[in-house]
Scaffold this active site. Sequence first.
Site, PDB file in Angstrom:
ATOM      1  N   TYR A 171      83.350  44.689 128.845  1.00 26.07           N
ATOM      2  CA  TYR A 171      85.036  44.626 129.117  1.00 26.07           C
ATOM      3  C   TYR A 171      85.954  43.871 129.895  1.00 26.07           C
ATOM      4  CZ  TYR A 171      89.462  46.103 126.083  1.00 26.07           C
ATOM      5  OH  TYR A 171      90.712  45.535 125.641  1.00 26.07           O
ATOM      6  N   GLU A 218      97.945  53.424 117.557  1.00 23.61           N
ATOM      7  CA  GLU A 218      98.544  52.515 116.865  1.00 23.61           C
ATOM      8  C   GLU A 218      98.904  51.979 115.664  1.00 23.61           C
ATOM      9  OE1 GLU A 218      96.495  48.635 117.917  1.00 23.61           O
ATOM     10  OE2 GLU A 218      97.049  49.034 120.858  1.00 23.61           O
ATOM     11  N   GLU A 237      98.222  52.622 126.122  1.00 20.65           N
ATOM     12  CA  GLU A 237      96.854  51.541 126.875  1.00 20.65           C
ATOM     13  C   GLU A 237      97.394  50.238 127.818  1.00 20.65           C
ATOM     14  OE1 GLU A 237      94.584  50.085 123.534  1.00 20.65           O
ATOM     15  OE2 GLU A 237      94.541  51.894 123.179  1.00 20.65           O
ATOM     16  N   ASN A 253      90.751  52.302 116.546  1.00 24.09           N
ATOM     17  CA  ASN A 253      90.554  51.132 116.413  1.00 24.09           C
ATOM     18  C   ASN A 253      89.076  50.717 117.606  1.00 24.09           C
ATOM     19  OD1 ASN A 253      91.488  48.503 115.295  1.00 24.09           O
ATOM     20  ND2 ASN A 253      91.311  48.245 117.972  1.00 24.09           N
ATOM     21  N   ALA A 254      89.425  50.513 119.121  1.00 22.34           N
ATOM     22  CA  ALA A 254      88.278  50.501 119.799  1.00 22.34           C
ATOM     23  C   ALA A 254      87.345  49.479 119.069  1.00 22.34           C
ATOM     24  CB  ALA A 254      88.147  52.044 120.018  1.00 22.34           C
ATOM     25  N   TYR A 282      98.574  44.639 126.469  1.00 18.70           N
ATOM     26  CA  TYR A 282      97.863  43.753 127.029  1.00 18.70           C
ATOM     27  C   TYR A 282      99.007  42.388 127.474  1.00 18.70           C
ATOM     28  CZ  TYR A 282      95.459  47.066 125.180  1.00 18.70           C
ATOM     29  OH  TYR A 282      93.726  47.597 125.072  1.00 18.70           O
TER      30      TYR A 282
END
Length: 972
Positions: free
Chosen positions: A344, A187, A277, A127-128, A243
């Site tokens: 970011y 994930e 994360e 992903n990322a 998150y």
Amino acid sequence: MVRKVLAVLAALLVLLPVPLQGPAAAAPAASRVTYDHHSLMIDGRRVVVQAAEIHYFRLPSPGLWRDVLEKIRAGGFNAVSVYFDWAYHSPKPGVYDFTGVRDVDRFLRTAERAGLYVVARPGPYINAETTGGGFPGWLKNVPGRGRSSDPGFTEAYRDWLHHINPIIARHQVGRGGSVILYNAENEYAANTDAAYMQDIQDQARADGIDVPITTNDCCDAADWTSTWATGPGAVQMPGVDDYPQSFDCPNAETVWGPWGEGVTERLRDDAPVFAAEYQAGSIDLENAGYERCRALTGPAYMKYFYKSNLMVSGATLFNYYMGFGGTNWGFLAQPNDVYTSYDYGAALTEARQPTTKYDEFKRQGYFLQSVAPLAKTDPAAAPTTDNPAIGVVARTNPDTGTRFALVRHADRAATTTDAATLSWTVPDGTYALPVQVAGRDAHVLVGAYDLGGQRLAASSSEIMTHAHIGGRDVAVLYGTAGSPGATILRYPAKPQVRVLEGDVRWAFAGGDLRLDYTHRGLARVLVSGGGRRPLLLLLGTDETAATFWRAGTDAAPVLVRGTSLVRSAAVEGGTVRLTADTAQAGEVEVFADVQASRLRLAGGAGDTDVRVTRTPSGSLLGRVPGPREAARLPALTGWRVHDEAPEAAPGFDDSSWRTADRTTTESPMKPKAGPVLYADDYGFHYGDVWYRGRFTATGAETTVALNAITGRRGRYLVWLDGRYLGSAAGGTQADVDAANPDPGPGRFTVPAGLLKPGRTATLAVLVQNMGHNDDWTADDNRFKQPRGLVAASVEGSPATVAWKIQGARGGEDLTDPVRGPLNTGGLYGERSGWHLPGYPDRSWKEVAAPAARPLAPGVTWYRTEFGLDLPGGQDVSVGLRFGGAVPAGSRTMVYLNGWNIGQYGGDIGPQKEFVLPAGLLREHGRNTLALAVTSTAAATGGPGPIGLFAYGAVRGGVPVPDVPGPSYPLTR
Ligand code: IPT
């Protein structure tokens, strides 16, 4: 888009199958990394893992890896978490490159040397926000669904793992390296396939991975991660992604935990809680700019959420995403969620500059590294509070009895400042502690703690760090400026107390030395006698605590107050040698063994002796120099310009191009008519792709009807017989809904009289692809969505169109393996080396500046050179800035010495400043800047004004060798 995906996923989760039963892959007995309910253990020693996520592929300058890794280490981290990007290493099936900017062995070695453990995350899916989520473009041509056990995909990902795993394996702690965990997949929660999840782990074990295997769970993918998940696919030590602040950067001021409290879930009873994360920044979905994302995830959020998580979850492993984001250089970005900068809003900016977030990480990270009992805690009875506005949560270490209390507002949204008196009963006694909590702040207090040779009964100040230095303990405690503080230390007999600085009241009674004060500046108290070794207590504020650094070995730690960054320290003979960066001249104070009486400052052009005096605190005080001189950055002049896009002209020779005549494709989306025109099917995976189509005209043609899928922010430009017909936004298809109809289809009227009956007509289409969709939902409809033309017809004519296609020169057979597969696409100038140093542009027209000359629709190149001779022994982070408004019609690819360091304008994003990383930038020599500007309409000028600027400059830094890259002409 992530949010939409989350909603879809919630629906999908209902359908998750009941897991199969079977054995989970156990770590080989030889592993030196073990774990239990509370923490990871390395050689039997408990560690609290404080990791920062960093992606080597987003910093294409191996010399700078050291800079960033040392900054991460100095910021209180003891680990990094690293994705390995398959696409970055593999241009073609079976072809892998781990050299130069892809030298992950060097990256891992550098991390080791910086004293950082590594959580290795090789996917295969990562992903990322990377193109394809890490899947190489060529994988779209491989039969079998991605992220499944289908044979074609299996063969492909095993080949990747068998290349990357051995490199990771030789850097494991058991082999003298620092890799402590291996993250399988990413994930993996939708459309799951247990055999695939299991096979990744089996391959890892077969390749010599002996550390525990983890996976970062999202959305309750309990098949792999819960206590009852025993396999196939179950991992040993799962982690969870959180998150809590969402990605709502525009509303940074008002957003407060819309996605929950951010308390990392315990997944298995036999494994520690791992925040695999944890949000430490944000992608900029709304083009608000990364400063807004930094505000969204700033120190207040960090204090409240990180400390709450620590205390409520009992987690002992944290990975903060991102610690340093870096750059989506070339075509590294996934098209839908990001642009060139992957700053970011992280603690370290894309330009490697520390921020106030870095200070907060340092305060928290030093605490986690210094106070060992945090590695094993259970919930405990909380101190009582006399103010219900203040909520307290407590934990205790069952072995040492050490107590921890989280003090924050009971209502997490409260913005008031409230005070309370806590009554805290610890094994040493019951203590009244004054506390004060500002809105959205949180404090972790420590009690019943053997602080070095001292006994800390309780304190309302937070511990930043403490160390046994030269026969005494030195401790740095801190609290919000202006808030009351009390610290109680136990002594068998009455000690001598000297308040060296500040206003601290003290009293000794019943074995308790009680200090009362207000957090202000930096107070200093020296306690000696009383039956313990001496203690120097430094009582600061958030701000003054952040000026401290801890470096050196555990045997000889050194605390430093001042400088901009302490990379390392060594005590040799009577000399402390500090390797430090300084942004300006200023005071430095060193707390080291009393035997040491001299100070040398390393870093910079060479060692410098710093004159020091001994202070009443027993420290050495002196002044360090800042940068010697300001860096002079030249104006960018001497531009030359050349129009491009000869492909648009009817007579252009495309005989060497591929004929686009395939009739089958692995993409689930099949062409409705005509041949497959998808770029990937012809080996052109990244960047711009040209199409030329010929047909015999009848004169009755009315409309050219096209459709191109490019990913978000892509577009295409159309010419017919050399006449520009216009442009259209490229399709995204994956995100189609009623409110956002797919923009791909474009209709272009054929100008009357342009085509002559019986004559060959030539269509030329330039498609600007923006990268491959990720595969977050493990769905080939998403990942294998085509790029390039997906439909093309000439209405009014019965003629069939014969197509040719051309993307990056050589396609999967790279002409420039050093810069790699993601560096260039198929513009004429890219294919011809116009972006490279040494290209003979003397015949190009001179122009004062790109903005000084009108732009025609199509492609225009600009080149210039500039010389640099930056001061030695300094780190000047240089950027390129485009002035004026970001243009919507034209977009610019920026090449620095042949490296594609970013894309500007054209609705790509708000970005106006681009990092020119040292290494790619020749800091002592000639540099070539090339701009490829594609414009969909005539404009009064190209982009700009354009200039160089410095993001920051320090004395110090690390040596950064030039990154080699071939000049013009490429020999392949
Ligand atoms: C999580 C991914 O694991 C990570 O790779 C990155 O994409 C990150 O998000 C966002 O930057 S996915 C989670 C937010 C659902």
